[in-house]
Design a protein around this motif. Structure first.
Motif, short mmCIF file in Angstrom:
data_model
loop_
_atom_site.label_atom_id
_atom_site.label_comp_id
_atom_site.label_asym_id
_atom_site.label_seq_id
_atom_site.Cartn_x
_atom_site.Cartn_y
_atom_site.Cartn_z
N LEU A 203 4.42 -20.86 -1.89
CA LEU A 203 5.32 -19.75 -2.21
C LEU A 203 4.55 -18.42 -2.18
O LEU A 203 5.00 -17.44 -1.57
N LEU A 204 3.41 -18.38 -2.85
CA LEU A 204 2.59 -17.16 -2.87
C LEU A 204 2.18 -16.75 -1.45
O LEU A 204 2.21 -15.57 -1.09
N ASN A 205 1.80 -17.75 -0.67
CA ASN A 205 1.37 -17.51 0.69
C ASN A 205 2.48 -16.85 1.52
O ASN A 205 2.24 -15.89 2.26
N PHE A 206 3.69 -17.33 1.36
CA PHE A 206 4.83 -16.77 2.10
C PHE A 206 5.10 -15.32 1.68
O PHE A 206 5.47 -14.48 2.51
N CYS A 207 4.92 -15.02 0.40
CA CYS A 207 5.34 -13.72 -0.14
C CYS A 207 4.30 -12.61 0.06
O CYS A 207 4.56 -11.46 -0.33
N THR A 208 3.19 -12.93 0.67
CA THR A 208 2.06 -11.99 0.75
C THR A 208 2.45 -10.61 1.25
O THR A 208 2.01 -9.59 0.71
N ASN A 209 3.26 -10.53 2.27
CA ASN A 209 3.48 -9.24 2.95
C ASN A 209 4.88 -8.66 2.71
O ASN A 209 5.29 -7.77 3.44
N LEU A 210 5.57 -9.14 1.71
CA LEU A 210 6.97 -8.72 1.51
C LEU A 210 7.10 -7.48 0.64
O LEU A 210 8.12 -6.79 0.70
N SER A 211 6.11 -7.22 -0.22
CA SER A 211 6.25 -6.12 -1.19
C SER A 211 4.88 -5.69 -1.67
O SER A 211 3.85 -6.27 -1.30
N HIS A 212 4.86 -4.70 -2.55
CA HIS A 212 3.60 -4.20 -3.12
C HIS A 212 3.16 -5.03 -4.32
O HIS A 212 1.96 -5.17 -4.57
N PHE A 213 4.13 -5.57 -5.06
CA PHE A 213 3.82 -6.36 -6.25
C PHE A 213 4.61 -7.66 -6.21
O PHE A 213 5.64 -7.76 -5.55
N TYR A 214 4.10 -8.64 -6.95
CA TYR A 214 4.72 -9.97 -6.98
C TYR A 214 4.87 -10.43 -8.43
O TYR A 214 3.91 -10.36 -9.21
N MET A 215 6.06 -10.92 -8.77
CA MET A 215 6.34 -11.44 -10.10
C MET A 215 6.60 -12.93 -10.03
O MET A 215 7.47 -13.38 -9.28
#
Length: 477
Positions: A203-215
């Motif tokens: 999940l983290l790997n997929f979300c890498t480039n979607l936004s500036h911050f991750y929750m």
């Protein structure tokens, strides 16, 4: 690096008493190397169609490469995801909210969690978030049925690019058989938590480039109203200071905030040690190894656990965060600062613990007239509200009986640490507490220091339980 990998294989045969020291050394070694990874990462692959299983390397080969990846700048893990609903937009958002979900034996709270995220956000806030759901169960029929429900209930969010549902295919997972039974956990428990680590890594790997911050959230959570506005206020107040993880809940994997640039390293980290310990323990190791020693948590909590049955065997799980508030937009956001005091500190109840948002406090021996406790900000700031509480439930007389609250400017260095050379008094403590509103309207200058001054000696010891500050956001926020 081959020698290190061989030693990792041999570690499977070591007795339990040698497991934890070796793991600590290995984690430290890997993270030391990984600190040199570049911050810029690119999400690999078009992620359109699932490749044939026969073209994939074996699990052992694949994770030898993963091990090596930690010490170079290879970036994200090469996984071809299934898109079950929605597709990413080209524009980066402010915040990605990641949820991983599996089939539960009893209850399912995912739809309620998604609904809470969207319902508790304003129209303007919705423009800045994307929710990514990783359906991490290998039961494809269950996944298909759930996707149909999600699509029916949240179609407009999917069309707007605010909701994505993905799956990492089973063939990308490492072996979940014959895992090490650290901490004497039963085999099924080890399998469950090990797979969960891999679920989160993908999940983290997929979300890498979607936004500036991750929750990071769990799939059985409800949110406070306008939680994004509260998050942004905290992030803005900490600009210029170093942090790895900010916490907005004290439970599990709920409400953990990261810079998106750190997600590839965290994904690799979870994969490397997926069978060693639960995810929340690995998150603590990751934070510490990237040089954030202390927990940075904010209260009131912005997220609450609402599930009654755990995703592990459907066991009862009644955990609640007693710091949660439904309307938490007015969250204190203590800006980065240093603390100084000339009050004799008892044992390890040092000054920083009064300013911390975790459940700790400062405890000092009886103070005398003129003693002080001062907070010096890393940079001058505008403060709208200050609230300080002394004493505790079990030591109700260890309050500040006579004291004043001051704010200052014109920072200078002294033998006793940094201090301001000019102070203005905001008020006196009453029954050990003080709260001052509209500070920014009463004080013309940007504040560099907040000082508590003892105005009369006392025989009782002093507990400063909490210091809460609310900053004033710039007009553009």
């Amino acid at each position: 690096m081959r020698l290190v990998w061989k030693s990792l294989d041999k570690m499977r045969c070591l007795r339990k008493r040698s497991t934890i020291p070796f793991l600590g050394f290995l984690i430290t070694f890997l993270l030391f190397l990984n600190l040199y990874i570049e911050d810029g990462y690119v999400l690999e692959g078009d992620k359109r169609q699932l490749r044939e299983t026969s073209v994939h390397p074996s699990s052992a080969e694949r994770y030898v490469h993963t091990f090596r990846d930690l010490s170079n700048s290879s970036g994200t893990i090469n996984v071809t995801y299934r898109y079950l609903a929605g597709t990413p937009l080209n524009r980066k958002k402010y915040l990605t909210i990641g949820l991983s979900s599996v089939k539960r034996k009893r209850g399912n709270y995912l739809l309620e969690t998604i609904k809470s995220i969207f319902d508790q956000s304003s129209y303007e806030e919705l423009k800045e978030i994307v929710v990514v759901v990783h359906l991490a169960d290998f039961d494809l029929a269950w996944c298909e049925n759930l996707v149909q429900e999600i699509t029916r209930k949240f179609a407009h969010h999917i069309i707007a690019g605010r909701l994505l549902v993905i799956q990492a295919p089973e063939e990308y997972y490492p072996s979940l058989d014959g895992l090490k039974r650290n901490y004497n956990d039963p085999e099924d428990r080890v399998r469950f938590r090990s797979k969960q680590n891999v679920d989160y890594a993908f999940l983290l790997n997929f979300c890498t480039n979607l936004s500036h911050f991750y929750m990071m959230l769990e799939d059985d959570v409800r949110c406070s109203r306008n939680f994004l506005t509260a998050l942004k206020k905290v992030i803005t107040s900490r600009e210029g200071s170093y942090w790895v993880m900010l916490e907005f809940s004290k439970l599990g994997y709920i409400g953990k905030l990261y810079h998106s640039r750190d997600l590839p390293r965290l994904a690799h980290f979870l994969l490397m040690f997926y069978q060693e310990m639960p995810c929340d323990w690995l998150l603590i190791h990751f934070r510490g190894l990237l040089a954030q020693k202390d927990v940075i948590r904010f209260k009131p909590s912005l997220f609450q656990h609402m599930g009654y049955y755990s995703s592990y065997k459907g066991a009862e799980n009644k955990l609640k965060d007693d710091d949660f508030e439904e309307d938490s937009i007015d969250i204190p956001d203590n800006p980065p600062a240093s603390m100084y005091t000339n009050i004799n500190v008892f044992e390890n109840y040092d000054a920083t613990k009064a300013y911390s948002t975790v459940d700790e406090y400062f405890w000092g021996k009886p103070p005398s007239t003129g003693d002080f406790f001062v907070i010096v900000f890393n940079k001058s700031t505008k403060i709208s509200k200050i609230k300080i509480s002394t004493g505790s439930d079990d030591r109700q007389n260890d309050i500040l009986h006579h004291g004043a609250l001051e704010v200052g400017e014109k920072l200078v260095g002294t033998k006793k640490g940094k201090q301001c050379s000019s102070y203005i008094t905001l008020g006196e403590f009453k029954n050990g507490n003080i709260e001052v509103q509209d500070v920014d309207h009463k004080i013309a200058f940007d504040i560099e220091c907040v000082r508590i001054v003892v105005t009369a000696s006392q025989k009782e010891w002093l507990i400063i339980r909490s210091i809460s500050l609310w900053t004033t956001q710039p007009p553009s926020q």
